[in-house]
Write a protein that holds these residues in place. Structure first.
Motif, PDB file in Angstrom:
ATOM      1  N   PRO A  68     -21.384   1.280  47.276  1.00 23.69           N
ATOM      2  CA  PRO A  68     -20.180   1.370  48.115  1.00 23.69           C
ATOM      3  C   PRO A  68     -19.074   2.181  47.457  1.00 23.69           C
ATOM      4  O   PRO A  68     -18.884   2.095  46.239  1.00 23.69           O
ATOM      5  CB  PRO A  68     -19.767  -0.088  48.287  1.00 23.69           C
ATOM      6  N   PRO A  69     -18.388   2.965  48.264  1.00 21.82           N
ATOM      7  CA  PRO A  69     -17.260   3.723  47.726  1.00 21.82           C
ATOM      8  C   PRO A  69     -16.135   2.769  47.351  1.00 21.82           C
ATOM      9  O   PRO A  69     -15.903   1.769  48.030  1.00 21.82           O
ATOM     10  CB  PRO A  69     -16.857   4.636  48.885  1.00 21.82           C
ATOM     11  N   LYS A  70     -15.455   3.096  46.284  1.00 27.40           N
ATOM     12  CA  LYS A  70     -14.323   2.290  45.870  1.00 27.40           C
ATOM     13  C   LYS A  70     -13.073   2.779  46.586  1.00 27.40           C
ATOM     14  O   LYS A  70     -13.042   3.888  47.125  1.00 27.40           O
ATOM     15  CB  LYS A  70     -14.152   2.372  44.357  1.00 27.40           C
ATOM     16  N   LYS A  71     -12.059   1.944  46.576  1.00 31.01           N
ATOM     17  CA  LYS A  71     -10.789   2.287  47.213  1.00 31.01           C
ATOM     18  C   LYS A  71      -9.799   2.682  46.130  1.00 31.01           C
ATOM     19  O   LYS A  71      -9.625   1.968  45.141  1.00 31.01           O
ATOM     20  CB  LYS A  71     -10.257   1.095  48.003  1.00 31.01           C
ATOM     21  N   GLN A  72      -9.159   3.831  46.334  1.00 29.47           N
ATOM     22  CA  GLN A  72      -8.169   4.292  45.376  1.00 29.47           C
ATOM     23  C   GLN A  72      -6.879   3.498  45.581  1.00 29.47           C
ATOM     24  O   GLN A  72      -6.385   3.384  46.701  1.00 29.47           O
ATOM     25  CB  GLN A  72      -7.931   5.788  45.574  1.00 29.47           C
ATOM     26  N   ILE A  73      -6.368   2.936  44.489  1.00 29.07           N
ATOM     27  CA  ILE A  73      -5.135   2.145  44.538  1.00 29.07           C
ATOM     28  C   ILE A  73      -4.211   2.609  43.410  1.00 29.07           C
ATOM     29  O   ILE A  73      -4.636   3.315  42.497  1.00 29.07           O
ATOM     30  CB  ILE A  73      -5.413   0.631  44.399  1.00 29.07           C
ATOM     31  N   ILE A  74      -2.980   2.183  43.494  1.00 28.15           N
ATOM     32  CA  ILE A  74      -2.038   2.400  42.400  1.00 28.15           C
ATOM     33  C   ILE A  74      -1.639   1.032  41.867  1.00 28.15           C
ATOM     34  O   ILE A  74      -1.239   0.150  42.628  1.00 28.15           O
ATOM     35  CB  ILE A  74      -0.811   3.214  42.859  1.00 28.15           C
ATOM     36  N   GLU A  75      -1.803   0.880  40.566  1.00 27.27           N
ATOM     37  CA  GLU A  75      -1.487  -0.377  39.905  1.00 27.27           C
ATOM     38  C   GLU A  75      -0.670  -0.076  38.657  1.00 27.27           C
ATOM     39  O   GLU A  75      -1.113   0.685  37.792  1.00 27.27           O
ATOM     40  CB  GLU A  75      -2.795  -1.102  39.535  1.00 27.27           C
ATOM     41  N   ASN A  76       0.514  -0.647  38.596  1.00 30.73           N
ATOM     42  CA  ASN A  76       1.427  -0.388  37.482  1.00 30.73           C
ATOM     43  C   ASN A  76       1.669   1.106  37.285  1.00 30.73           C
ATOM     44  O   ASN A  76       1.711   1.604  36.164  1.00 30.73           O
ATOM     45  CB  ASN A  76       0.911  -1.015  36.180  1.00 30.73           C
ATOM     46  N   GLY A  77       1.768   1.841  38.407  1.00 28.47           N
ATOM     47  CA  GLY A  77       2.059   3.255  38.354  1.00 28.47           C
ATOM     48  C   GLY A  77       0.878   4.156  38.052  1.00 28.47           C
ATOM     49  O   GLY A  77       1.024   5.374  37.979  1.00 28.47           O
ATOM     50  N   LEU A  78      -0.302   3.572  37.874  1.00 30.60           N
ATOM     51  CA  LEU A  78      -1.497   4.357  37.552  1.00 30.60           C
ATOM     52  C   LEU A  78      -2.499   4.312  38.707  1.00 30.60           C
ATOM     53  O   LEU A  78      -2.690   3.264  39.331  1.00 30.60           O
ATOM     54  CB  LEU A  78      -2.166   3.811  36.292  1.00 30.60           C
ATOM     55  N   ILE A  79      -3.160   5.449  38.943  1.00 29.64           N
ATOM     56  CA  ILE A  79      -4.214   5.490  39.964  1.00 29.64           C
ATOM     57  C   ILE A  79      -5.456   4.825  39.387  1.00 29.64           C
ATOM     58  O   ILE A  79      -5.903   5.157  38.285  1.00 29.64           O
ATOM     59  CB  ILE A  79      -4.520   6.936  40.386  1.00 29.64           C
ATOM     60  N   LYS A  80      -6.004   3.888  40.147  1.00 28.01           N
ATOM     61  CA  LYS A  80      -7.214   3.168  39.736  1.00 28.01           C
ATOM     62  C   LYS A  80      -8.143   3.054  40.932  1.00 28.01           C
ATOM     63  O   LYS A  80      -7.780   3.359  42.061  1.00 28.01           O
ATOM     64  CB  LYS A  80      -6.860   1.769  39.223  1.00 28.01           C
TER      65      LYS A  80
END
Length: 149
Positions: A68-80
């Motif tokens: 499955p493709p992962k979802k791009q998120i921003i956590e603590n200002g970083l792309i994860k």
């Protein structure tokens, strides 16, 4: 690399035309923003989606479910990348949610930033998504007709 360029173009073209067909045939979110209602469409075709004996289709949705493709998120200002499975109403909804994630990752730069990230995986996900969408659009006659016109 050239194959990925063509696949991504073919994928975007198919996705866009299908999304328009959904909106125009009533699979939309109602007044306001013109958004396709993929969840309602998924419920509408769920009983038919898995009845196909098409081996290429089975290979495609099994690949997407296993990778499955992962979802791009921003956590603590970083792309994860988040691997949390999305909330879904049925198995077809889950598969089409993943196809939309593939579209979002590609369109919003998560998979291509001047060069392809994980090109082999990207190619397989794009190919599988095209196969899935081509099958899904045939399962509702109104959607198929709107897509073809």
């Amino acid at each position: 690399m050239e194959n990925l360029e063509k696949l991504s173009f073919d994928f975007f073209k198919l996705f866009s035309r299908l999304e328009y067909a959904l909106k125009v045939t009533g699979f939309n979110t109602g007044d306001g923003n013109a958004n396709a209602n993929w969840g309602e469409f998924s419920l509408n075709i769920d009983a038919l989606f898995f009845s196909s004996e098409n081996q290429e289709l089975k290979k495609s949705y099994n690949y997407v479910l296993a990778n499955p493709p992962k979802k791009q998120i921003i956590e603590n200002g970083l792309i994860k990348w988040s691997s949390v499975q999305p909330t879904h109403n049925c198995q077809t909804d889950l598969i089409l949610l993943y196809v939309r994630r593939i579209r979002n990752n590609l369109f919003h730069g998560g998979k291509f930033n001047g060069h392809w990230f994980a090109p082999q995986r990207s190619e397989e996900l794009l190919y599988s998504s095209i196969t899935i969408l081509e099958h899904a659009l045939t399962l509702n006659q109104q959607v198929k007709q709107a897509y073809e016109n």
